[in-house]
Design an enzyme around this catalytic site. Structure first.
Site, PDB file in Angstrom:
ATOM      1  N   ASN A 122      34.354  13.802  22.973  1.00 49.43           N
ATOM      2  CA  ASN A 122      35.689  13.621  22.406  1.00 49.43           C
ATOM      3  C   ASN A 122      36.751  14.528  23.048  1.00 49.43           C
ATOM      4  O   ASN A 122      37.944  14.279  22.917  1.00 49.43           O
ATOM      5  CB  ASN A 122      35.691  13.839  20.882  1.00 49.43           C
ATOM      6  CG  ASN A 122      34.980  12.726  20.131  1.00 49.43           C
ATOM      7  OD1 ASN A 122      34.420  12.942  19.054  1.00 49.43           O
ATOM      8  ND2 ASN A 122      35.001  11.518  20.674  1.00 49.43           N
ATOM      9  N   ASP A 163      33.236   6.018  13.444  1.00 49.43           N
ATOM     10  CA  ASP A 163      33.852   5.274  14.538  1.00 49.43           C
ATOM     11  C   ASP A 163      34.854   4.297  13.942  1.00 49.43           C
ATOM     12  O   ASP A 163      34.744   3.922  12.779  1.00 49.43           O
ATOM     13  CB  ASP A 163      32.763   4.525  15.322  1.00 49.43           C
ATOM     14  CG  ASP A 163      33.273   4.046  16.675  1.00 49.43           C
ATOM     15  OD1 ASP A 163      34.316   4.552  17.138  1.00 49.43           O
ATOM     16  OD2 ASP A 163      32.631   3.170  17.263  1.00 49.43           O
TER      17      ASP A 163
HETATM   18  C1  IPE Z   1      36.054   7.959  15.026  1.00 47.63           C
HETATM   19  O1  IPE Z   1      37.052   6.974  15.209  1.00 47.63           O
HETATM   20  C2  IPE Z   1      36.602   9.350  14.828  1.00 47.63           C
HETATM   21  C3  IPE Z   1      36.210  10.349  15.854  1.00 47.63           C
HETATM   22  C4  IPE Z   1      35.226  10.200  16.707  1.00 47.63           C
HETATM   23  C5  IPE Z   1      36.977  11.589  15.905  1.00 47.63           C
HETATM   24  P1  IPE Z   1      37.572   6.601  16.646  1.00 47.63           P
HETATM   25  O2  IPE Z   1      38.608   7.599  17.011  1.00 47.63           O
HETATM   26  O3  IPE Z   1      36.417   6.480  17.596  1.00 47.63           O
HETATM   27  O4  IPE Z   1      38.265   5.192  16.437  1.00 47.63           O
HETATM   28  P2  IPE Z   1      38.249   3.962  17.446  1.00 47.63           P
HETATM   29  O5  IPE Z   1      36.823   3.724  17.825  1.00 47.63           O
HETATM   30  O6  IPE Z   1      39.077   4.344  18.627  1.00 47.63           O
HETATM   31  O7  IPE Z   1      38.858   2.864  16.646  1.00 47.63           O
HETATM   32 MG    MG Z   2      35.496   4.982  18.747  1.00 45.42          MG
END
Ligand code: IPE
Ligand code: MG
Length: 195
Positions: A84, A36
């Site tokens: 996602n 994250d």
């Molecule tokens: C984690 O980073 C990567 C994935 C889940 C693909 P994030 O994409 O959640 O980054 P933030 O939380 O928006 O900063």
């Molecule tokens: Mg995130």
């Protein structure tokens, strides 16, 4: 005894040298990480989100190797959840492209460094290039003796159970499995990574 067990899976494990004050029996066998903050990390530095994803991926090999040296047998990284898919199309595409690029780029290094690569998650729904890339690395590292890097891609725990139940139901419907014989092992053998 803990060290012998580790070294059967991972000959290079040397927890006593790296963390001499921790009893080897207390080193976890499996660590799972929910990644994250890639996007925020990049934004703080004035870069687009994908820059953060790319740097996150770049840190993976080092983390797996360090885990291996500590005697951790498997490291699971939650890299793409079912949730996602709700992200903007461009970011989803970039993450899928990265998964392919990661597989191509790391294929040889993973085998050379003695890291077994696995993916858990629903393969249906992933672009075919992604499935081909992960299966190629899985096959390439299948016989490696060493720590396992497990990527959770398109993964959800409830979906995993639903998928296992569906497989079991098919086997019952086809007369291959007697419903009365269904036990924990029958479920376990139908999970994404039964071993
Ligand atoms: C984690 O980073 C990567 C994935 C889940 C693909 P994030 O994409 O959640 O980054 P933030 O939380 O928006 O900063
Ligand atoms: Mg995130």
């Amino acid at each position: 005894a803990a060290i012998e067990r580790m070294r059967r899976v991972n000959p290079g494990a040397d927890p006593l040298r790296l963390v001499p004050d921790v009893h080897p029996g207390r080193v976890p066998r499996h660590i799972a990480v929910i990644m994250d903050g890639n996007g925020r990390w990049a934004a703080e530095r004035g870069f687009p989100r994908i820059f953060g994803h790319r740097n996150g991926a770049g840190a993976v090999r080092d983390v797996v190797m360090q885990c291996g040296n500590l005697g951790v047998e498997a490291l699971t990284l939650y890299s793409f959840s079912l949730e996602n898919w709700k992200r903007p199309d461009d970011e989803v595409k970039a993450l899928m492209y990265m998964a392919v690029a990661y597989c191509h780029g790391e294929r040889e290094a993973l085998r050379r460094e003695g890291i077994r690569f696995r993916v858990i998650g629903r393969r249906e729904g992933l672009p075919s290039e992604v499935v081909e890339a992960i299966e190629s690395v899985e096959a390439h590292t299948a016989n490696v003796v060493g720590p396992t890097l497990c990527l959770a891609l398109n993964y959800g725990a409830r979906q995993e159970l639903a998928d296992a139940a569906r497989r079991l139901a098919r086997d019952v419907a086809a007369g291959r499995v007697d419903p009365e014989s269904v036990d924990e092992a029958a479920i376990a053998s139908r999970l994404y990574a039964p071993d």
